[in-house]
Motif scaffolding. Sequence first.
Motif, PDB file in Angstrom:
ATOM      1  N   CYS A   3       0.865  -1.185   0.000  1.00 53.13           N
ATOM      2  CA  CYS A   3       0.000   0.000   0.000  1.00 53.13           C
ATOM      3  C   CYS A   3       0.897   1.229   0.000  1.00 53.13           C
ATOM      4  CB  CYS A   3      -0.983  -0.029   1.170  1.00 53.13           C
ATOM      5  SG  CYS A   3      -0.231  -0.011   2.809  1.00 53.13           S
ATOM      6  N   LEU A   4       0.363   2.365   0.412  1.00 50.01           N
ATOM      7  CA  LEU A   4       1.149   3.598   0.382  1.00 50.01           C
ATOM      8  C   LEU A   4       2.095   3.689   1.592  1.00 50.01           C
ATOM      9  CD1 LEU A   4       1.710   6.436  -0.787  1.00 50.01           C
ATOM     10  CD2 LEU A   4      -0.326   7.247   0.418  1.00 50.01           C
ATOM     11  N   GLY A   5       1.525   3.575   2.787  1.00 52.01           N
ATOM     12  CA  GLY A   5       2.320   3.816   3.990  1.00 52.01           C
ATOM     13  C   GLY A   5       2.867   2.572   4.654  1.00 52.01           C
ATOM     14  N   ASN A   6       2.288   1.405   4.328  1.00 51.02           N
ATOM     15  CA  ASN A   6       2.603   0.124   5.001  1.00 51.02           C
ATOM     16  C   ASN A   6       2.307   0.199   6.507  1.00 51.02           C
ATOM     17  OD1 ASN A   6       5.488  -2.060   5.544  1.00 51.02           O
ATOM     18  ND2 ASN A   6       3.405  -2.635   5.126  1.00 51.02           N
ATOM     19  N   ILE A   7       1.271   0.990   6.848  1.00 49.47           N
ATOM     20  CA  ILE A   7       0.856   0.987   8.260  1.00 49.47           C
ATOM     21  C   ILE A   7      -0.625   0.649   8.438  1.00 49.47           C
ATOM     22  CG2 ILE A   7       2.679   2.466   9.196  1.00 49.47           C
ATOM     23  CD1 ILE A   7       0.630   4.799   9.085  1.00 49.47           C
ATOM     24  N   ARG A   9      -3.315  -0.673   5.483  1.00 48.48           N
ATOM     25  CA  ARG A   9      -3.911  -1.755   4.688  1.00 48.48           C
ATOM     26  C   ARG A   9      -2.994  -2.963   4.508  1.00 48.48           C
ATOM     27  NH1 ARG A   9      -5.265   2.073  -0.238  1.00 48.48           N
ATOM     28  NH2 ARG A   9      -3.350   2.964   0.625  1.00 48.48           N
ATOM     29  N   HIS A  36       6.769   6.221   6.795  1.00 48.07           N
ATOM     30  CA  HIS A  36       6.452   5.505   8.034  1.00 48.07           C
ATOM     31  C   HIS A  36       7.419   4.349   8.306  1.00 48.07           C
ATOM     32  CE1 HIS A  36       2.791   7.777   8.744  1.00 48.07           C
ATOM     33  NE2 HIS A  36       2.590   7.725   7.441  1.00 48.07           N
ATOM     34  N   ASP A 115      -8.361   3.739   1.251  1.00 47.19           N
ATOM     35  CA  ASP A 115      -7.380   4.144   2.251  1.00 47.19           C
ATOM     36  C   ASP A 115      -8.134   4.598   3.512  1.00 47.19           C
ATOM     37  OD1 ASP A 115      -5.476   5.338   3.778  1.00 47.19           O
ATOM     38  OD2 ASP A 115      -4.656   6.582   2.174  1.00 47.19           O
ATOM     39  N   PRO A 116      -7.953   3.895   4.641  1.00 45.67           N
ATOM     40  CA  PRO A 116      -8.728   4.247   5.847  1.00 45.67           C
ATOM     41  C   PRO A 116      -8.025   5.254   6.750  1.00 45.67           C
ATOM     42  CG  PRO A 116      -7.494   2.246   6.260  1.00 45.67           C
ATOM     43  CD  PRO A 116      -7.100   2.722   4.872  1.00 45.67           C
ATOM     44  N   TYR A 117      -6.855   5.756   6.342  1.00 41.78           N
ATOM     45  CA  TYR A 117      -5.987   6.539   7.237  1.00 41.78           C
ATOM     46  C   TYR A 117      -6.715   7.717   7.871  1.00 41.78           C
ATOM     47  CZ  TYR A 117      -1.691   8.914   8.777  1.00 41.78           C
ATOM     48  OH  TYR A 117      -0.699   9.522   9.513  1.00 41.78           O
ATOM     49  N   TYR A 118      -7.533   8.422   7.074  1.00 40.71           N
ATOM     50  CA  TYR A 118      -8.256   9.577   7.617  1.00 40.71           C
ATOM     51  C   TYR A 118      -9.668   9.209   8.058  1.00 40.71           C
ATOM     52  CZ  TYR A 118      -4.316  12.237   5.924  1.00 40.71           C
ATOM     53  OH  TYR A 118      -3.047  12.706   5.731  1.00 40.71           O
TER      54      TYR A 118
HETATM   55  P1  4NP Z   1      -1.806   2.779   4.086  1.00 35.73           P
HETATM   56  O1  4NP Z   1      -2.483   4.106   4.680  1.00 35.73           O
HETATM   57  O2  4NP Z   1      -1.272   3.154   2.717  1.00 35.73           O
HETATM   58  O3  4NP Z   1      -2.939   1.828   4.019  1.00 35.73           O
HETATM   59  O4  4NP Z   1      -0.729   2.397   5.067  1.00 35.73           O
HETATM   60  C1  4NP Z   1      -1.833   5.343   4.749  1.00 35.73           C
HETATM   61  C2  4NP Z   1      -0.951   5.577   5.770  1.00 35.73           C
HETATM   62  C3  4NP Z   1      -0.349   6.817   5.874  1.00 35.73           C
HETATM   63  C4  4NP Z   1      -0.640   7.799   4.958  1.00 35.73           C
HETATM   64  C5  4NP Z   1      -1.525   7.552   3.933  1.00 35.73           C
HETATM   65  C6  4NP Z   1      -2.116   6.323   3.824  1.00 35.73           C
HETATM   66  N1  4NP Z   1      -0.054   9.084   5.087  1.00 35.73           N
HETATM   67  O5  4NP Z   1      -0.425   9.985   4.316  1.00 35.73           O
HETATM   68  O6  4NP Z   1       0.830   9.278   5.943  1.00 35.73           O
END
Ligand code: 4NP
Length: 145
Positions: A3-7, A9, A36, A115-118
């Motif tokens: 995924c984008l952040g690896n934290i 998804r 991250h 993306d569930p980050y927000y």
């Molecule tokens: P992920 O979620 O790609 O599912 O890990 C995100 C984590 C961090 C960010 C965006 C998406 N960020 O913008 O920091």
Amino acid sequence: MVCLGNICRSPLAEGILKSKLPNSFEVDSAGTGFWHAGEQPDHRSIKVAMQFGIDISYQRARQIKPEDLDYFDIVFVMDSNNKKDVLALCKNDSQKRKIKLILEEANLNELNVPDPYYGDEKDFLHVFNLLDKACENLTQQLIND
Ligand code: 4NP
């Protein structure tokens, strides 16, 4: 699992698939971004996984590296942006053929894991359910191969 952040998804995807496959399969995850690197998964991902008996708290984020595209047989990406970013790292067609959207395995109407980050816990539960369905189908395919 990428995924984008690896934290959020991809740590869930890694934990879920590992919980279904025999140990002889190697499953790992990474992010296209570096921001991250070294961090634990997001606490909301850790929590939703624990609700289903899966511990992902030991995982640490890392950025995808070019060697991953040779080392791993399949590279599952969570959304079309991840796919574009990983395809841009590929050096040849053999690497490009390994890149798949994970929800292509799920027979759902959605192709992107949102993306569930927000978002909130409800969004993390939705992500968990999407990934669980995809990983269940994937497990059946890999074990029957
Ligand atoms: P992920 O979620 O790609 O599912 O890990 C995100 C984590 C961090 C960010 C965006 C998406 N960020 O913008 O920091």
